[in-house]
Design a protein around this motif. Structure first.
Motif, PDB file in Angstrom:
ATOM      1  N   ASP A 273      48.429  45.484  36.698  1.00 16.49           N
ATOM      2  CA  ASP A 273      48.095  44.503  36.033  1.00 16.49           C
ATOM      3  C   ASP A 273      48.879  43.096  36.430  1.00 16.49           C
ATOM      4  O   ASP A 273      48.134  42.170  36.515  1.00 16.49           O
ATOM      5  CB  ASP A 273      47.972  44.661  34.539  1.00 16.49           C
ATOM      6  CG  ASP A 273      46.868  45.648  34.302  1.00 16.49           C
ATOM      7  OD1 ASP A 273      45.913  45.995  34.677  1.00 16.49           O
ATOM      8  OD2 ASP A 273      47.104  46.365  33.025  1.00 16.49           O
TER       9      ASP A 273
ATOM     10  N   SER B 285      48.271  42.183  39.790  1.00 20.68           N
ATOM     11  CA  SER B 285      47.065  41.202  40.056  1.00 20.68           C
ATOM     12  C   SER B 285      47.005  39.963  39.402  1.00 20.68           C
ATOM     13  O   SER B 285      46.318  38.994  40.281  1.00 20.68           O
ATOM     14  CB  SER B 285      45.949  42.147  39.366  1.00 20.68           C
ATOM     15  OG  SER B 285      44.590  41.685  39.347  1.00 20.68           O
TER      16      SER B 285
ATOM     17  N   HIS C  67      46.289  37.018  41.783  1.00 22.24           N
ATOM     18  CA  HIS C  67      44.816  36.152  41.694  1.00 22.24           C
ATOM     19  C   HIS C  67      45.329  34.707  40.831  1.00 22.24           C
ATOM     20  O   HIS C  67      44.535  33.737  41.349  1.00 22.24           O
ATOM     21  CB  HIS C  67      43.934  37.064  41.075  1.00 22.24           C
ATOM     22  CG  HIS C  67      43.234  38.058  41.455  1.00 22.24           C
ATOM     23  ND1 HIS C  67      42.460  38.089  42.523  1.00 22.24           N
ATOM     24  CD2 HIS C  67      43.624  39.349  41.143  1.00 22.24           C
ATOM     25  CE1 HIS C  67      42.191  39.047  43.033  1.00 22.24           C
ATOM     26  NE2 HIS C  67      42.726  40.144  42.337  1.00 22.24           N
TER      27      HIS C  67
ATOM     28  N   LYS D  42      44.081  47.797  45.824  1.00 18.10           N
ATOM     29  CA  LYS D  42      43.424  46.971  45.263  1.00 18.10           C
ATOM     30  C   LYS D  42      43.523  45.364  46.116  1.00 18.10           C
ATOM     31  O   LYS D  42      42.549  44.456  46.145  1.00 18.10           O
ATOM     32  CB  LYS D  42      43.585  46.498  43.781  1.00 18.10           C
ATOM     33  CG  LYS D  42      43.205  47.751  42.777  1.00 18.10           C
ATOM     34  CD  LYS D  42      41.758  47.887  42.880  1.00 18.10           C
ATOM     35  CE  LYS D  42      41.424  48.832  41.493  1.00 18.10           C
ATOM     36  NZ  LYS D  42      40.001  49.006  41.670  1.00 18.10           N
ATOM     37  N   MET D  43      44.748  45.451  46.661  1.00 15.56           N
ATOM     38  CA  MET D  43      45.397  44.131  47.040  1.00 15.56           C
ATOM     39  C   MET D  43      45.910  44.319  48.433  1.00 15.56           C
ATOM     40  O   MET D  43      47.282  44.220  48.573  1.00 15.56           O
ATOM     41  CB  MET D  43      45.996  43.162  46.313  1.00 15.56           C
ATOM     42  CG  MET D  43      45.496  42.612  44.855  1.00 15.56           C
ATOM     43  SD  MET D  43      46.357  42.443  43.518  1.00 15.56           S
ATOM     44  CE  MET D  43      46.835  44.047  42.863  1.00 15.56           C
TER      45      MET D  43
END
Length: 343
Positions: free
Chosen positions: A98, A101, A105, A138-139
């Motif tokens: 989290d 992220s 972002h 995820k990234m």
């Protein structure tokens, strides 16, 4: 730390040329380490020229750091991370995802440093490995740097297999007896083994030293310069010694900022393509210290915006008044030094 003869500005180009040619003579290096005034400005200028050759786009890397745990098994004489009376914390892997992220972002970060006390406990390392796997899934373009100390080769391999690109493991001192004096619960040969394992497993490796450690000599700094440069590292660093509160070295004097800056400049001359940070320790001891680090050849800044507020006081490094540079400060000094922050 001064030699008998004061180095002159006109001496520095020849000294740095010797370094570039692979010649490292002790007395000229010691003279360069003692440079002050106009001579120091000339040394910094040569370091910036070397940086420009290695990084012609003139960009400085910006990285966010997440301090993922304050549990440390080392108990070094200079560091107060892991003191017995400090509340311990470990950020779980899902929470790290989290945080990453949000930084990716919202802050548009593309380089993330995951840092903790030195801890090779299987449960803890598994948590880090799982977090790195989740983040890279995820990234995938978020570049990860991990700094959690000495691990086994198998643990390093598992970490590398998640996609982690870089690992930071500071040697702190290249003389084994000095290393083991300031880090009495570790062995220099084990640290060296870890650096070899990391390189062989394909990590982009970073290492560095502390300038001003109790018992350190000018000969040690010359040897440190040679040691770090011979490793052909992706990241090199030098931080100035600050004794941590409640440590064995608590009453020892701080290291010299000017000598640290000169060491950084010489390190840049010998490592033109390596990333080199300007550390918060410079700013803590000298106003505009981090700006001077960039002027001495550094091209990396670390923003402490990833550690949750509730845990920040539990990761002091030096003391409760630890300096945490913010985004605005780092952007300002990078631009003032004539560089641009990488996206």
């Amino acid at each position: 730390m001064k030699t008998n003869e004061e180095v002159q500005p006109q001496d520095l180009p020849a000294i740095c040329s010797q370094l570039l040619a692979g010649d490292l003579f002790d007395e000229p290096v010691k003279a360069a380490l003692s440079a002050r005034g106009a001579a120091q400005e000339k040394l910094f200028e040569i370091a910036r020229e070397a940086r420009l050759k290695g990084f012609p786009d003139g960009r400085a890397e910006i990285r966010s750091v997440v301090e993922i745990s304050n549990i440390c098994k080392q108990r070094c004489n200079y560091c107060n991370i892991g003191c017995e009376d400090t509340k311990k914390f470990v950020i779980p892997s899902n929470d790290l995802l989290d945080i990453a992220s949000f930084l990716y972002h919202e802050k548009r970060r593309r380089v993330l440093l995951l840092q903790s006390g030195e801890n090779k406990d299987k449960r803890f390392v598994s948590n880090v490995i799982r977090a790195c796997g989740l983040i890279k899934d995820k990234m995938p373009d978020l570049e990860l740097i991990v700094c959690i100390g000495n691990l086994s080769r198998d643990q390093y391999r598992e970490l590398r297999e998640t996609g982690v690109e870089r690992y930071l493991l500071k040697i702190e001192a290249s003389r084994p007896s000095l290393y083991e004096r300031v880090k009495p619960n570790d062995r220099w040969a084990e640290r060296r083994r870890c650096l070899d394992d990391l390189a062989e497993l394909g990590f982009l490796v970073g290492s560095g030293i502390i300038v001003g450690l109790p018992g350190q000599t000018e000969d040690d700094l010359v040897a440190d310069l040679r040691f770090l440069s011979d490793l052909q590292l992706h990241m090199v660093s030098a931080s100035v010694f600050i004794p941590g509160q409640h440590t064995v070295y608590e009453s020892m004097p701080c290291g010299d900022v000017e000598t640290t800056l000169n060491f950084m400049a010489l390190l840049r001359v010998m490592n033109p393509t390596a990333l080199m940070p300007t550390t918060s320790s410079l700013e803590k001891l000298k106003a505009d210290g981090q700006y001077l680090g960039i002027m001495a050849g550094a091209n990396t800044v670390t923003i402490h915006d990833g550690t949750p507020q509730a845990f920040q006081s539990l990761f002091p490094i030096y003391d409760e008044k630890r300096y945490r540079p913010n985004d605005d400060h780092l952007r300002e000094i990078v631009e003032r030094a004539g560089l641009q922050l990488a996206a």
